[in-house]
Design an enzyme around this catalytic site. Structure first.
Site, short mmCIF file in Angstrom:
data_model
loop_
_atom_site.label_atom_id
_atom_site.label_comp_id
_atom_site.label_asym_id
_atom_site.label_seq_id
_atom_site.Cartn_x
_atom_site.Cartn_y
_atom_site.Cartn_z
N SER A 88 0.80 -0.94 -0.04
CA SER A 88 0.01 0.24 -0.13
C SER A 88 0.67 1.38 0.14
CB SER A 88 -1.10 0.03 1.17
OG SER A 88 -0.39 -0.01 2.40
N ASP B 97 7.52 5.46 -12.06
CA ASP B 97 6.99 6.20 -13.15
C ASP B 97 7.57 7.40 -13.43
OD1 ASP B 97 5.30 3.91 -13.05
OD2 ASP B 97 3.46 5.29 -12.75
N LYS C 133 -1.46 -4.01 -2.95
CA LYS C 133 -2.60 -3.40 -2.42
C LYS C 133 -3.14 -2.12 -2.92
CE LYS C 133 -4.86 -2.06 1.93
NZ LYS C 133 -5.14 -0.54 1.55
#
Length: 443
Positions: free
Chosen positions: A300, A311, A325
């Site tokens: 998470s 990214d 998650k």
């Protein structure tokens, strides 16, 4: 006031189904039933529940605890939605508030519930559980000789917490081993969520163990400490076995390593329920190569950080696939000593718009901590969010990658302590940036 979490809980609820017969013989009746207002059916189910509750009150073999039964019914409904939604009675709500503050009494475990047992997501650094060798994926099947099966996750957690200095015995079931008992001494968990040190070659190592209310403050202290040694040659951000925590803290941590732009976006139930979190502070150690370490215990909030830095090509992500998650929970107080509900209210997306729900973050460079053969690889069962009952599906239809041989693994006869960290340090000493390393790998 709502708090946004990335924690875990699990449960189940019985469902009911109605079956008609000889549908073709009474087409008019089927048509009428199909037009029944769904709210009417809901009210009928509420009446059914009230009737069942009244019968249990009157006819059960012993008197029932009515409040406990109602709490169980509420919790069962919420837990049937997904593994992370649940009801928190006033005591549980207070316990959650204490936990996110970074100080509480217990063993130091991030856990969920699976198949009636407590399953470990990750032990927290420097706690009794970590020092006793408890590992991600371990099942806790009994506490002080009493089987856990039949209890809720909150009940099991309550039993594991207690006064500092008191002993507790847990029974552990680990894949490939016979069940064994571990005696632990409870401590006041004052988890220092961030630690740091300088590695040879002027490389800063930052370990973030969880995301609580003090994480960003401690990270700033680490950054200041590293900065006093001069401009580092590289930075390692270690998120292995970090089970998550507060969403806001994950955004603040990422903010330190990006010059503007998106960190994460969340999407609620309605298309208009989109929120984007952007970096605003300005990047520290700009231009300094960076490696993020992850593994199957990274979940998470730690996946938000790793996904954003991956990214944005700010860092090379190294290790093994993370937990997967990709949802956010809101803690909604009910007021007047009625506790709160922890409800999944959104999915989150990395800056490129990808959902990692049930998939996890795939590292740019897969490096295992131990050496594996092809035969051993086939026996490995990766435990992830996708394995939890009622887990949300990845709405993009993605599926986790099949196990594959790592890009790199320890050599035969390796006697070091942490091959993944050693590999990260080697990359940084070679002056590799995330972009150059990925171009090298692709070429």
């Amino acid at each position: 006031m709502r708090s946004l979490l990335t924690g875990t809980a699990l449960g189940g609820i019985l469902g009911a189904a109605a079956v008609g017969f000889a549908a073709m013989a009474w087409p008019q009746q089927e048509s009428a039933e199909s037009k029944v207002d769904p709210r009417t059916l809901t009210y009928q189910q509420i009446e059914l529940f009230a009737e069942i509750f009244a019968r249990a009150q009157r006819d059960y073999v012993v008197p029932i605890d009515e409040q406990e039964a109602m709490s169980a019914a509420i919790n069962g409904m919420l837990m049937s939605l997904d593994p992370h939604s649940s009801y928190l009675d006033p005591e549980d709500f207070q316990s959650l508030q204490v936990q996110t503050s970074g100080q509480y009494g217990g063993l130091g475990l991030e856990v969920t519930m699976e198949d009636g047992f407590v399953k470990v997501i990750s032990p927290m650094d420097g706690t009794p559980a970590a020092e006793a060798g408890i590992q991600p994926g371990d099942y806790i099947t009994a506490i002080n000789g009493k089987a856990i099966i039949g209890q809720t996750l909150n009940d099991a957690v309550k039993e594991m917490r207690g006064e500092s200095g008191t002993e507790i015995e847990i029974t552990v079931l680990r894949e490939g081993a016979d069940p064994f008992q571990v005696i632990l001494v409870r401590e006041v968990i004052q988890q220092k969520s961030v630690t740091w040190r300088m590695e040879p070659g002027n490389i800063g190592y930052i370990r973030v163990a969880t995301f609580n209310e003090r994480t960003n403050l401690l990270l700033e202290e680490a950054i200041d400490g590293i900065g006093k040694t001069g401009k580092p040659q590289g930075i390692v951000l270690d998120l292995r076995n970090n089970g998550g925590g507060l969403l806001d803290e994950a955004v603040k941590v990422t903010d330190h390593f990006l010059s503007g732009g998106e960190v994460v976006s969340t999407q609620g139930r309605r298309p208009v329920d989109v929120e984007r979190r952007n970096a605003t502070k300005g990047e520290v150690f700009k231009g300094v190569p960076m490696v993020v370490l992850i593994n199957g215990g990274s979940a998470s909030a730690s996946e938000i950080v790793a996904g954003a830095l991956q990214d944005r090509e700010r860092a090379l992500v190294l290790g093994t696939t993370s937990f997967g998650k990709g949802s956010v929970q809101s803690v909604i107080p009910l007021g007047a000593d009625r506790g709160a509900i922890r409800l999944t209210t959104a999915r989150y997306y990395t800056p490129s718009g990808r959902s990692i729900q049930a998939l996890g973050i795939e590292p740019d460079l897969m490096v295992t901590p131990v050496r594996l053969t092809e035969e051993e690889l086939l026996k490995i069962q990766r435990w992830s969010e996708a394995d939890l009952p009622h887990a949300l599906q990845n709405e993009e239809g993605g599926r986790a990658e099949e196990p594959r041989m790592p890009d790199e693994q320890p050599p035969e006869g390796y006697e070091g302590e942490d091959f993944q960290l050693e590999k990260a340090l080697q990359i940084l000493r070679d002056g590799k940036t995330a972009a150059s390393r990925m171009a090298e790998k692709a070429g």
